[in-house]
Scaffold this motif. Structure first.
Motif, PDB file in Angstrom:
ATOM      1  N   PHE A 228       0.847  -1.192   0.000  1.00 45.60           N
ATOM      2  CA  PHE A 228       0.000   0.000   0.000  1.00 45.60           C
ATOM      3  C   PHE A 228       0.884   1.244   0.000  1.00 45.60           C
ATOM      4  O   PHE A 228       1.894   1.286   0.703  1.00 45.60           O
ATOM      5  N   VAL A 229       0.474   2.249  -0.765  1.00 40.99           N
ATOM      6  CA  VAL A 229       1.204   3.520  -0.807  1.00 40.99           C
ATOM      7  C   VAL A 229       0.195   4.659  -0.805  1.00 40.99           C
ATOM      8  O   VAL A 229      -0.695   4.694  -1.661  1.00 40.99           O
ATOM      9  N   THR A 230       0.336   5.569   0.172  1.00 42.84           N
ATOM     10  CA  THR A 230      -0.536   6.749   0.214  1.00 42.84           C
ATOM     11  C   THR A 230       0.282   7.959   0.652  1.00 42.84           C
ATOM     12  O   THR A 230       1.450   7.830   0.987  1.00 42.84           O
ATOM     13  N   ASP A 231      -0.393   9.127   0.700  1.00 47.18           N
ATOM     14  CA  ASP A 231       0.227  10.268   1.367  1.00 47.18           C
ATOM     15  C   ASP A 231       0.049  10.077   2.879  1.00 47.18           C
ATOM     16  O   ASP A 231      -0.591   9.110   3.318  1.00 47.18           O
ATOM     17  N   ALA A 232       0.598  10.986   3.662  1.00 42.38           N
ATOM     18  CA  ALA A 232       0.584  10.799   5.122  1.00 42.38           C
ATOM     19  C   ALA A 232      -0.811  10.942   5.729  1.00 42.38           C
ATOM     20  O   ALA A 232      -1.031  10.593   6.897  1.00 42.38           O
ATOM     21  N   ASP A 233      -1.773  11.427   4.911  1.00 42.43           N
ATOM     22  CA  ASP A 233      -3.153  11.513   5.391  1.00 42.43           C
ATOM     23  C   ASP A 233      -3.978  10.314   4.938  1.00 42.43           C
ATOM     24  O   ASP A 233      -5.193  10.278   5.126  1.00 42.43           O
ATOM     25  N   GLY A 234      -3.328   9.354   4.294  1.00 43.65           N
ATOM     26  CA  GLY A 234      -4.038   8.151   3.853  1.00 43.65           C
ATOM     27  C   GLY A 234      -4.702   8.304   2.495  1.00 43.65           C
ATOM     28  O   GLY A 234      -5.413   7.418   2.028  1.00 43.65           O
ATOM     29  N   GLY A 235      -4.483   9.447   1.829  1.00 46.91           N
ATOM     30  CA  GLY A 235      -5.068   9.680   0.499  1.00 46.91           C
ATOM     31  C   GLY A 235      -4.065   9.407  -0.614  1.00 46.91           C
ATOM     32  O   GLY A 235      -2.986   8.858  -0.370  1.00 46.91           O
ATOM     33  N   TYR A 236      -4.429   9.845  -1.811  1.00 47.17           N
ATOM     34  CA  TYR A 236      -3.594   9.520  -2.970  1.00 47.17           C
ATOM     35  C   TYR A 236      -2.941  10.753  -3.599  1.00 47.17           C
ATOM     36  O   TYR A 236      -2.532  10.724  -4.742  1.00 47.17           O
TER      37      TYR A 236
END
Ligand code: IPD
Ligand code: CA
Ligand code: CA
Length: 266
Positions: A228-236
């Motif tokens: 899984f890869v996201t930004d630090a807020d859990g978004g894309y």
């Protein structure tokens, strides 16, 4: 593993630039002791590698657009396709004779990452992924690690340094990860950090302040290895927010929680 035509094109470009970087890396080790140091030489090696990649990719796929670290944006006649290129990721390591650096090439089609290659010529490692076809290291299929607990996990990161990055934010995030993991590693090449997550060597990775060319290829390689890869807020919005968190499902979730907990407390 049968490689597609597009992966072949990317591998050829990465290997050619890799041979040139490997030769220059040998010379850097000699220049370390000279009075002037290897600084200018390294920046020439970097530009030469980018030129090689640009020429190889343009010849094979005329008209595709580019976003390259050194050359910036080059608009092609085909705006459906864009190459994202970092010809030398890990410049500081290269400059210091540390054999942890890479070439990172990704291809976007209509804004979606579809193919990726990361090559570390000093260690003879070639990571490739194509959307929907899995991720491979030197033709061996990759799978992210199976560790589920933060306390067993080794986590990669990038540490801000003189003149770079947000030192305050990093010092806010670090204690939470330090106190909950089995160890933190700083490789010095974000592309390889992500490749190591895909290979199950690292259980997770986080960093801030990275550019699209640092992370694009690694993002696809991690996802194609089941991570899984996201930004630090859990978004894309990784490119826009310039934060990235990666890992297997459990460790990715745990990292987001630890980093998020720190963020809301500030
Ligand atoms: C750097 C590396 C490093 C990361 C830096 C990047 P460069 O790229 O990926 O790991 O921490 O922020 O800028 O400058 O060596 O291409
Ligand atoms: Ca880079
Ligand atoms: Ca670079």
């Amino acid at each position: 593993m049968a490689r597609s035509a597009i992966i072949n094109v990317m591998v050829q470009a990465a290997m050619k630039a890799g041979r040139s970087l490997a030769r220059d890396f040998g010379e850097v080790q000699n220049l370390q002791v000279s009075l002037k140091g290897p600084g200018d030489y390294v920046s020439q090696a970097d530009h030469k590698a980018e030129k090689t990649i640009f020429e190889e990719l343009s010849r094979a796929r005329p008209g595709y657009s580019f976003l390259m670290e050194e050359g910036g944006v080059i608009e092609g006649t085909d705006n459906q396709h864009r190459w994202l290129v970092d010809p030398l990721d890990g410049t500081t390591n290269f400059l210091h004779g540390i054999p942890i650096f890479s070439i990172s090439i990704a291809l976007e089609r209509q804004g979606q990452l579809v193919a990726a290659v990361i090559h570390n010529p000093a260690m003879d490692e070639l990571y490739v992924a194509e959307r929907g076809s899995g991720a491979f290291l030197n033709d061996r299929r990759l799978r992210v690690s199976g560790r589920r607990k933060m306390e067993d996990s080794v986590i990669g990161t990038g540490v801000p340094h003189l003149g770079r990055g947000n030192h305050h934010d990093y010092l806010r995030d670090l204690p939470a990860i330090m106190a909950n993991s089995a160890g933190i590693r700083r490789l010095g090449s974000a592309a390889l950090d992500l490749a190591y997550v895909a290979a199950g060597r690292f259980d997770g990775f986080w960093e801030a302040g990275l550019s699209p060319w640092d992370v694009a290829a690694g993002m696809l390689i991690v996802r194609e290895a089941g991570g899984f890869v996201t930004d630090a807020d859990g978004g894309y919005e990784i490119f826009d927010k310039q934060t990235i968190v990666a890992g297997n499902e459990e460790i990715h979730r745990a990292l987001l929680k630890l980093l998020g907990a720190k963020r809301t407390r500030v």
